[in-house]
Design a protein around this motif. Structure first.
Motif, short mmCIF file in Angstrom:
data_model
loop_
_atom_site.label_atom_id
_atom_site.label_comp_id
_atom_site.label_asym_id
_atom_site.label_seq_id
_atom_site.Cartn_x
_atom_site.Cartn_y
_atom_site.Cartn_z
N ASP A 20 0.91 -1.06 0.03
CA ASP A 20 -0.07 -0.23 -0.09
C ASP A 20 1.04 1.23 -0.02
N GLU A 21 0.38 2.26 -0.63
CA GLU A 21 1.05 3.87 -0.65
C GLU A 21 0.41 4.95 0.25
N ARG A 22 1.03 5.35 0.79
CA ARG A 22 0.17 6.43 1.62
C ARG A 22 1.15 7.69 1.79
N GLU A 23 0.66 8.81 1.88
CA GLU A 23 1.45 10.05 2.23
C GLU A 23 1.42 10.29 3.87
N PHE A 24 2.73 10.68 4.12
CA PHE A 24 3.07 10.70 5.63
C PHE A 24 3.95 12.07 5.51
N GLU A 25 3.70 12.70 6.82
CA GLU A 25 4.71 13.96 7.23
C GLU A 25 6.10 13.46 7.17
N ASP A 26 6.97 14.42 6.81
CA ASP A 26 8.47 13.89 6.58
C ASP A 26 9.02 13.31 7.83
N THR A 27 8.72 13.76 8.95
CA THR A 27 9.37 13.17 10.22
C THR A 27 8.86 11.89 10.50
N GLU A 28 7.71 11.71 10.21
CA GLU A 28 7.12 10.32 10.48
C GLU A 28 7.56 9.25 9.22
N ALA A 29 7.48 9.79 7.97
CA ALA A 29 8.07 9.14 6.96
C ALA A 29 9.55 8.42 7.28
N GLU A 30 10.64 9.41 7.58
CA GLU A 30 11.72 8.98 8.01
C GLU A 30 12.04 7.81 8.94
N ARG A 31 11.04 7.91 10.12
CA ARG A 31 11.13 7.15 11.18
C ARG A 31 10.44 5.61 10.65
N LEU A 32 9.28 5.68 9.75
CA LEU A 32 8.92 4.50 9.17
C LEU A 32 10.09 3.88 8.12
N ILE A 33 10.82 4.47 7.52
CA ILE A 33 11.78 4.05 6.60
C ILE A 33 12.94 3.53 7.66
N ASP A 34 13.35 4.29 8.52
CA ASP A 34 14.45 3.80 9.27
C ASP A 34 14.13 2.62 10.03
N ALA A 35 12.95 2.38 10.37
CA ALA A 35 12.38 1.02 11.22
C ALA A 35 12.39 0.02 10.30
N GLY A 36 12.29 0.13 8.88
CA GLY A 36 12.07 -0.85 7.88
C GLY A 36 10.80 -1.24 7.30
N PHE A 37 9.77 -0.37 8.00
CA PHE A 37 8.50 -0.67 7.79
C PHE A 37 8.03 -0.12 6.11
N ALA A 38 8.82 0.73 5.62
CA ALA A 38 8.27 1.41 4.16
C ALA A 38 9.52 1.83 3.67
#
Length: 68
Positions: A20-38
């Motif tokens: 799935d694709e979704r728009e996130f705020e930049d800080t939340e997006a970076e957190r999700l990428i760093d955690a390996g979720f997206a």
């Protein structure tokens, strides 16, 4: 930032499955990428599709009681 999910994620406002694709705020997006979720959606479309290798899970006729 537009992200493509690698893992499922749900919250009070959304429920996302892998792919799935979704728009996130930049800080939340970076957190999700760093955690390996997206991953960033642009990177996901450029990456080659994963393929499963190996033999199919097939039961031989000798193990199938319905086969003659």
């Amino acid at each position: 930032m537009l992200l493509k999910m690698i893992a499922g994620l749900s919250g009070p406002e959304f429920s996302l499955a892998p792919g799935d694709e979704r728009e996130f705020e930049d800080t939340e997006a970076e957190r999700l990428i760093d955690a390996g979720f997206a991953v960033k959606a642009e990177e996901a479309s450029a990456a080659p599709a994963k393929t499963k290798k190996g033999k199919a899970n097939v039961v031989p006729a000798s193990g199938n009681s319905g086969a003659e």
